[in-house]
Design a protein around this motif. Structure first.
Motif, short mmCIF file in Angstrom:
data_model
loop_
_atom_site.label_atom_id
_atom_site.label_comp_id
_atom_site.label_asym_id
_atom_site.label_seq_id
_atom_site.Cartn_x
_atom_site.Cartn_y
_atom_site.Cartn_z
N LEU A 92 0.35 -1.37 0.11
CA LEU A 92 0.00 0.02 -0.07
C LEU A 92 1.58 1.36 0.07
O LEU A 92 0.67 2.24 -0.45
CB LEU A 92 -0.65 -0.05 1.84
N ASN A 93 1.99 1.39 0.50
CA ASN A 93 2.71 2.59 0.95
C ASN A 93 3.73 2.98 -0.07
O ASN A 93 3.94 4.33 -0.28
CB ASN A 93 3.90 2.15 2.08
N SER A 94 4.09 1.85 -0.79
CA SER A 94 4.77 1.86 -2.44
C SER A 94 3.59 2.66 -3.25
O SER A 94 4.05 3.75 -4.26
CB SER A 94 4.68 0.21 -3.15
N GLY A 95 2.04 2.67 -3.00
CA GLY A 95 1.58 3.51 -4.10
C GLY A 95 1.34 5.19 -4.02
O GLY A 95 0.07 6.29 -4.11
N GLY A 96 2.00 5.33 -2.69
CA GLY A 96 1.70 6.45 -2.34
C GLY A 96 0.18 7.21 -1.68
O GLY A 96 -0.18 6.15 -0.64
N GLU A 97 0.12 8.57 -0.56
CA GLU A 97 -0.55 8.32 0.58
C GLU A 97 -1.38 8.39 0.59
O GLU A 97 -2.23 8.02 1.49
CB GLU A 97 -0.05 9.98 1.00
N ARG A 98 -2.60 8.37 -0.98
CA ARG A 98 -3.60 7.71 -0.31
C ARG A 98 -3.84 6.71 -0.73
O ARG A 98 -5.25 6.34 0.23
CB ARG A 98 -3.90 8.10 -2.19
N TYR A 99 -3.00 5.62 -0.53
CA TYR A 99 -3.37 4.19 -0.20
C TYR A 99 -3.63 3.50 1.27
O TYR A 99 -3.21 2.82 1.87
CB TYR A 99 -2.60 3.07 -1.39
N ARG A 100 -1.89 4.54 1.66
CA ARG A 100 -1.82 3.95 3.04
C ARG A 100 -2.86 3.99 4.48
O ARG A 100 -2.70 3.43 4.99
CB ARG A 100 -0.54 5.17 3.32
N ILE A 101 -3.31 5.05 4.14
CA ILE A 101 -4.39 4.71 5.28
C ILE A 101 -5.59 3.43 5.37
O ILE A 101 -6.24 3.25 5.95
CB ILE A 101 -5.99 6.05 5.02
N HIS A 102 -5.51 2.73 3.69
CA HIS A 102 -6.52 1.34 3.20
C HIS A 102 -6.00 0.13 4.89
O HIS A 102 -4.14 0.44 5.71
CB HIS A 102 -6.20 0.48 2.66
N ASN A 103 -6.50 -0.58 5.52
CA ASN A 103 -6.12 -1.16 7.03
C ASN A 103 -5.73 -2.56 5.79
O ASN A 103 -7.04 -3.54 5.71
CB ASN A 103 -7.52 -1.04 7.43
N PRO A 104 -5.31 -3.34 6.44
CA PRO A 104 -5.35 -4.72 5.26
C PRO A 104 -4.81 -5.93 6.17
O PRO A 104 -5.37 -7.01 6.04
CB PRO A 104 -3.44 -4.64 4.79
N GLY A 105 -5.29 -5.67 7.34
CA GLY A 105 -5.04 -6.52 8.71
C GLY A 105 -5.68 -7.37 7.98
O GLY A 105 -6.07 -9.29 8.67
N SER A 106 -6.99 -7.88 8.47
CA SER A 106 -7.70 -8.96 7.77
C SER A 106 -7.65 -8.96 6.45
O SER A 106 -8.38 -10.84 5.96
CB SER A 106 -9.58 -8.58 7.52
N TRP A 107 -7.38 -9.12 5.00
CA TRP A 107 -7.06 -9.40 3.92
C TRP A 107 -6.20 -10.94 3.50
O TRP A 107 -6.97 -11.47 2.81
CB TRP A 107 -5.82 -8.27 2.67
N PRO A 108 -5.21 -11.03 4.12
CA PRO A 108 -4.58 -12.39 4.59
C PRO A 108 -5.94 -13.53 4.83
O PRO A 108 -5.59 -14.51 4.21
CB PRO A 108 -3.65 -12.46 5.37
N LEU A 109 -6.66 -12.66 6.14
CA LEU A 109 -7.92 -14.17 6.22
C LEU A 109 -9.20 -13.94 5.34
O LEU A 109 -9.34 -15.34 5.14
CB LEU A 109 -8.18 -13.43 7.28
N GLN A 110 -9.21 -13.04 4.67
CA GLN A 110 -10.25 -12.92 3.79
C GLN A 110 -9.00 -13.85 2.22
O GLN A 110 -10.48 -14.67 1.88
CB GLN A 110 -10.70 -11.82 3.08
N ALA A 111 -8.91 -13.68 1.86
CA ALA A 111 -8.09 -14.59 0.38
C ALA A 111 -7.74 -16.42 0.88
O ALA A 111 -7.91 -16.85 0.31
CB ALA A 111 -6.22 -13.76 0.45
N LYS A 112 -7.57 -16.27 2.04
CA LYS A 112 -7.38 -17.85 2.99
C LYS A 112 -8.49 -18.58 2.40
O LYS A 112 -9.03 -19.67 2.09
CB LYS A 112 -6.55 -17.81 4.32
N MET A 113 -10.26 -17.60 3.11
CA MET A 113 -11.20 -17.59 3.02
C MET A 113 -11.23 -18.60 1.31
O MET A 113 -12.24 -19.90 1.04
CB MET A 113 -12.07 -17.85 3.89
N ALA A 114 -11.27 -17.18 0.19
CA ALA A 114 -11.84 -17.84 -1.04
C ALA A 114 -10.59 -18.67 -1.40
O ALA A 114 -11.05 -19.55 -2.61
CB ALA A 114 -11.16 -16.39 -0.99
N TYR A 115 -9.45 -18.86 -1.15
CA TYR A 115 -8.18 -19.86 -1.59
C TYR A 115 -9.13 -21.18 -1.19
O TYR A 115 -8.77 -22.17 -1.78
CB TYR A 115 -7.18 -19.75 -1.21
N GLU A 116 -9.52 -21.45 -0.01
CA GLU A 116 -9.88 -22.60 0.84
C GLU A 116 -11.62 -22.93 -0.62
O GLU A 116 -11.99 -23.94 0.16
CB GLU A 116 -10.20 -22.64 1.59
#
Length: 205
Positions: free
Chosen positions: A163-187
């Protein structure tokens, strides 16, 4: 003529002739005996030789059969060993290929995903994760995170780095649950994922 002198010569001569005849007869008798004895011994030896030859042939047959059996058993063991190694090598190569390509190991059930969301879901579409849009998905692709499996194995810190690589506008996002959601989708836990997203708007834990 002196008859006394004649008998002196005649008697030894007769004795010599008689001895010669007897010697001849005795020698002929012994010769026959020896021939008879030799024939019996020769027959006995021939019988023994025939018996020994039969035993030798039987032993060679057994040895040949045992050797063939031993070789067959050893070849079977070697073949099973090679099959095991080949199977192991094939499995290793498949796993390595999947890991190298980032391919999804579990089968994707498009119908189940569509049934849960009410719309068609594309495999490894990161936008299925609550909080990820097209722009953020592009950022993850830049970091070679292109599948649900890869995202599920990505740390939250790494997600923040993306997110930080995209600049200031993307830093405000919270990726805390993204790996968890991706895991449910993958399974393929689509109903569970939909329920989770309904209860956590914006992808917040």
């Amino acid at each position: 003529m002196n008859f006394d002198n004649i008998w002196c010569w005649l008697i030894p001569l007769l004795v010599g002739v008689i001895c010669a005849i007897l010697g001849y007869l005795w020698g002929k008798s012994n010769s026959k005996t020896e021939v008879i004895d030799n024939s019996a011994e020769l027959k006995n030896l021939n019988d023994k030789n025939t018996k020994l030859q039969a035993e030798l042939n039987a032993a060679q047959s057994k040895l040949g059969a045992a050797t063939v059996t031993d070789h067959t058993a050893q070849l079977k063991v070697d073949l099973d060993t090679c099959k095991g190694k080949l199977k192991s090598a094939s499995a290793t190569n498949v796993v390595s290929s999947l890991a190298a390509s980032g391919a999804t190991a579990l089968a994707f059930n498009a119908e189940a995903a569509k049934s849960a969301y009410g719309k068609k879901i594309k495999q490894d579409d990161l936008k299925i994760v609550e909080g990820i849009g097209p722009k953020i998905e592009g950022l993850f692709h830049n970091f070679d995170i292109k599948t649900w499996k890869t995202l599920s194995e990505t740390s939250i810190e790494k997600c923040q780095e993306v997110l930080n690589s995209g600049g200031e506008r993307y830093r405000i996002h919270n990726p805390g649950s993204w790996p968890l959601q991706a895991k449910m989708a993958y399974e393929g836990k689509w109903l569970e994922l939909v329920k989770w997203q309904d209860e956590h708007k914006g992808g917040k834990l």
